[in-house]
Design a protein around this motif. Structure first.
Motif, PDB file in Angstrom:
ATOM      1  N   LYS A  79       0.828  -1.205   0.000  1.00 52.63           N
ATOM      2  CA  LYS A  79       0.000   0.000   0.000  1.00 52.63           C
ATOM      3  C   LYS A  79       0.865   1.259   0.000  1.00 52.63           C
ATOM      4  O   LYS A  79       0.485   2.292  -0.550  1.00 52.63           O
ATOM      5  N   ASP A  82       2.060   1.672  -3.605  1.00 54.51           N
ATOM      6  CA  ASP A  82       0.935   2.121  -4.431  1.00 54.51           C
ATOM      7  C   ASP A  82       0.761   3.644  -4.369  1.00 54.51           C
ATOM      8  O   ASP A  82       0.236   4.253  -5.308  1.00 54.51           O
ATOM      9  N   ARG A 177       3.733  -8.068  -6.777  1.00 57.30           N
ATOM     10  CA  ARG A 177       3.510  -7.480  -5.468  1.00 57.30           C
ATOM     11  C   ARG A 177       4.038  -8.410  -4.373  1.00 57.30           C
ATOM     12  O   ARG A 177       4.269  -9.601  -4.606  1.00 57.30           O
TER      13      ARG A 177
END
Length: 260
Positions: A79, A82, A177
């Motif tokens: 996250k 991102d 990821r």
């Protein structure tokens, strides 16, 4: 700021160590460093630490990304990455502190990565040197992954590392990821395997303790527990460790060849 890196986001992963986070931000400020952006990715810290982080935003310019509950290292890095908007990411966990040598070495690393498009990662810290290195330039060596089992140093699989490093912000596009819902050591290991499988290329700082210190205090100890049996000097444990490492060498070699 004298040392400005507009194309780089400083990505910091954090969990229940707001004092360490403040120390890290203060150290970069003392080195007169400015980045294009700073992202702090928090993994569901306790309310007192979240409050402390929000107070830090009054003194340091950074974006905070959070989650309502702890989801582990993989989710925390995912996250955070991102949220990055710049071409390059400097990834640092909150318990590291940059040294004065950070500025010249980082400037060289960024310049090489900008000029040499085949480089995926520039590693700045380690507990041990990568075992198979080829001298490169400016105090860095190229990491060489040697797949054959007679190159038997088990550290060769840790071509990638979660320790401080510079990478392209398109990292996920090439390597995928981070796996989520597993222990931190497994998360790192799975990314190591992916990095080797996808033919990642990188440089390793020869003086690998020059740029950063890792500091843990009694007030904010490491949040990752690691077994210490492998560090024993007992002859029995040394023998067991030898057998264990040979078994891991075979298993890891098979993982590289077969895992998807």
């Amino acid at each position: 700021m004298k040392n400005t890196f507009p194309d780089v986001t400083l990505l910091i992963t954090h969990y229940n160590r707001s004092g360490s986070l403040e120390r890290l931000l203060k150290a970069f400020q003392a080195l007169d460093c400015a980045f294009g952006d700073i992202v702090v990715s928090d993994d569901g810290s306790k309310p007192q630490h979240l409050e402390a982080i929000k107070n830090l935003q009054n003194h340091y310019s950074f974006r905070l990304v959070t989650t309502p509950q702890n989801k582990g290292l993989g989710n925390n890095i995912n996250k955070g990455q991102d949220a990055v908007r710049t071409p390059y990411t400097l990834y640092v966990q909150e318990d590291f502190v940059p040294k004065p040598a950070f500025v010249p070495h980082f400037s060289d690393a960024l310049e090489m990565m900008q000029q040499e498009k085949d480089l995926d990662i520039m590693r700045f810290y380690a507990y041990f040197p990568y075992p198979y290195l080829e001298p490169y330039k400016k105090g860095f060596s190229r990491m060489i992954y040697k797949p054959w089992v007679w190159y038997s140093n088990h550290l060769k699989f840790y071509y990638y590392s979660d320790h401080p490093h510079l990478r392209r912000s398109t990292f996920f596009e090439k390597f995928g990821r981070y796996p989520e819902g597993i222990k931190p050591d497994r998360t790192e290991y799975q990314m190591c395997i992916s990095f080797i499988q996808k033919k990642g290329k990188g440089l390793f700082l020869d003086d690998f303790n020059a740029m950063f210190d890792q500091k843990n205090s009694s007030d904010e100890p490491s949040t990752i527990g690691r077994s210490d049996w492998r560090e024993s000097k007992s002859p029995l444990f040394l023998a067991l460790r030898w057998v264990y490492l040979k078994g891991r060498l075979v298993k890891n070699t098979l993982d590289v060849a077969t895992q998807k």
